[in-house]
Design a protein around this motif. Structure first.
Motif: not given
Length: 344
Positions: A226-235
Motif C-alpha cells: 500500500s502507499p503507507k507501506e511504501y512510505a515507511y519502507i522508504k523512511g
C-alpha cells in the motif's frame, strides 16, 4: 587229425572250450595301430581342449563385452557432463553479456520522473530537512538506489534490455593508451589513483545484473504494498544510522526505529491474518541494498547525463531552493503519513 585242428591252426579258438593256443595269441600292436591309436588320442584331447578353449573364449568374450559396455557407459556420462558444463559455461557467458535499454528515450524519461519524486519524498520529510546538510547528503547517497527501485515498483515502470556486443579495442591501442595516459606511479591520469577506468568497466550493465534488478522489482510487486507501506519502507531505508560520517547518528537511529514501529502497525492493521508479511517486507527491502549504484546509473541515466556525475546532479537538485516541487501531489500522497510520525 582233430576236426578243429585246421581251424586252430588258422587262429580260431575252440567253440567248446574257448581255448586259444598260446602261439595263436593276438599279435602285438603294429606301427599302423600305434599311429591310429595316437591319432585317436590326439583327437580326443583336441576335442577336450577345444571345449575348454571354447569355454574360456566365451568367458573372455563375455567379460570383454561387459568391459566395453561399461567403458561406453562411462564415456556417455563424460560426454553428458561435458555438455552440461559447456551449457553452463555458455549460460554464464550469456549472463555476462553487456546490455542496454531497448527503448532508452521512453524508459529514461520515466526513470528521471521516478528519481525526481524520490528526491521530492526525502525533502518533504521535516525530520530529514532538520538534519545537518552533511548528514542529508550522506543519507541520500547511501539510500537513493533502494528508494529509486521502490519508486520503479510503485510506479509500475516497465523496461526491457537488449544485448550489446561492443568491439574490443586492439591490444596495441590499449597498451599505447595506458602508456600515454598513465602517471609516474602507474595510475591513470585524471582518475586520482582510484581506478576509475576499472570501475567503468565493471559498471557496465549485464544481463545477470539486470535480471537481479527485475527480480527485486517483481518481489516488491508481489507483496502488493500500500502507499503507507511504501512510505515507511522508504523512511526505514533512508534513516540509516550505520552510514559512516554522520554527525547525529543517535537522532537518525531514533527516526529509523520510529519508521519500523509504524510500519509494523500499518502491516498489522491492513493484514491482520498475515503474520509473516512484515518479515517478507524487511527481507525484500534489505535485498534492494545489494543492487549496485553503478548499474542504476549506467542503465537508466547514462544516456541522459552522459559522463556527468549523477549524484552531483542530485545534490544540486537537493540543495537548490525551489528546484524540487515540494508541493507535488504525488510526493504529498506518498509522504503525508511519514510527516506525521517524523514530527513526533
Amino acid at each position: 587229425m582233430h576236426p578243429f585242428q585246421v581251424d586252430l591252426q588258422h587262429g580260431r579258438q575252440c567253440p567248446v572250450s574257448g581255448h586259444r593256443p598260446p602261439h595263436l595269441s593276438p599279435p602285438p600292436p603294429t606301427i599302423l595301430f600305434n599311429i591310429l591309436s595316437q591319432k585317436q588320442h590326439n583327437n580326443n584331447n583336441g576335442s577336450s581342449s577345444h571345449n575348454r578353449n571354447f569355454s574360456t573364449s566365451s568367458e573372455d568374450s563375455r567379460q570383454s563385452w561387459c568391459h566395453h559396455r561399461s567403458q561406453r557407459h562411462r564415456l556417455q556420462q563424460q560426454q553428458q557432463l561435458q555438455q552440461q558444463l559447456s551449457n553452463c559455461h555458455c549460460e554464464q557467458q550469456h549472463l555476462q553479456t553487456a546490455c542496454r535499454l531497448k527503448d532508452p528515450e521512453v524508459v529514461c524519461q520515466a526513470a528521471c520522473t521516478v528519481l525526481v519524486k524520490t528526491i521530492c519524498f526525502t525533502t518533504s520529510l521535516p525530520a530529514f530537512c532538520q538534519l545537518p546538510q552533511r548528514d542529508q547528503l550522506a543519507l541520500l547517497h547511501n539510500a537513493w538506489v533502494p528508494l529509486f527501485i521502490l519508486g520503479l515498483a510503485q510506479e509500475h515502470t516497465e523496461f526491457e534490455v537488449t544485448e550489446t556486443r561492443p568491439s574490443p579495442p586492439s591490444s596495441a591501442n590499449s597498451i599505447l593508451k595506458r602508456i600515454l595516459l598513465s602517471n609516474d606511479d602507474g595510475t591513470e591520469r585524471g582518475q586520482g589513483g582510484t581506478g576509475g577506468g576499472l570501475e567503468r568497466e565493471t559498471s557496465i550493465p549485464t544481463l545477470a545484473k539486470v535480471h537481479r534488478l527485475k527480480a527485486s522489482i517483481q518481489r516488491l510487486r508481489s507483496l502488493d504494498l500500500s502507499p503507507k507501506e511504501y512510505a515507511y519502507i522508504k523512511g526505514a531505508l533512508l534513516f540509516n544510522p550505520d552510514v559512516p560520517g554522520l554527525q547525529v547518528p543517535e537522532f537518525i537511529e531514533g527516526l529509523q526505529q520510529e519508521a519500523h514501529r509504524v510500519l509494523q502497525e500499518v502491516v498489522v492493521t491492513l493484514h491482520p491474518q498475515d503474520q509473516g508479511r512484515l518479515t517478507r517486507i524487511l527481507l525484500t527491502a534489505s535485498f534492494l541494498q545489494t543492487i549496485p549504484q553503478s548499474l542504476i546509473s549506467e542503465l537508466f541515466f547514462r544516456p541522459v547525463v552522459g559522463q556527468a556525475d549523477l549524484f552531483q546532479l542530485m545534490t544540486d537538485i537537493l540543495l537548490s531552493p525551489g528546484a524540487v516541487p515540494r508541493d507535488s501531489v504525488a510526493a504529498a500522497n506518498e509522504s503525508k503519513w511519514a510527516k506525521q510520525h517524523c514530527q513526533r
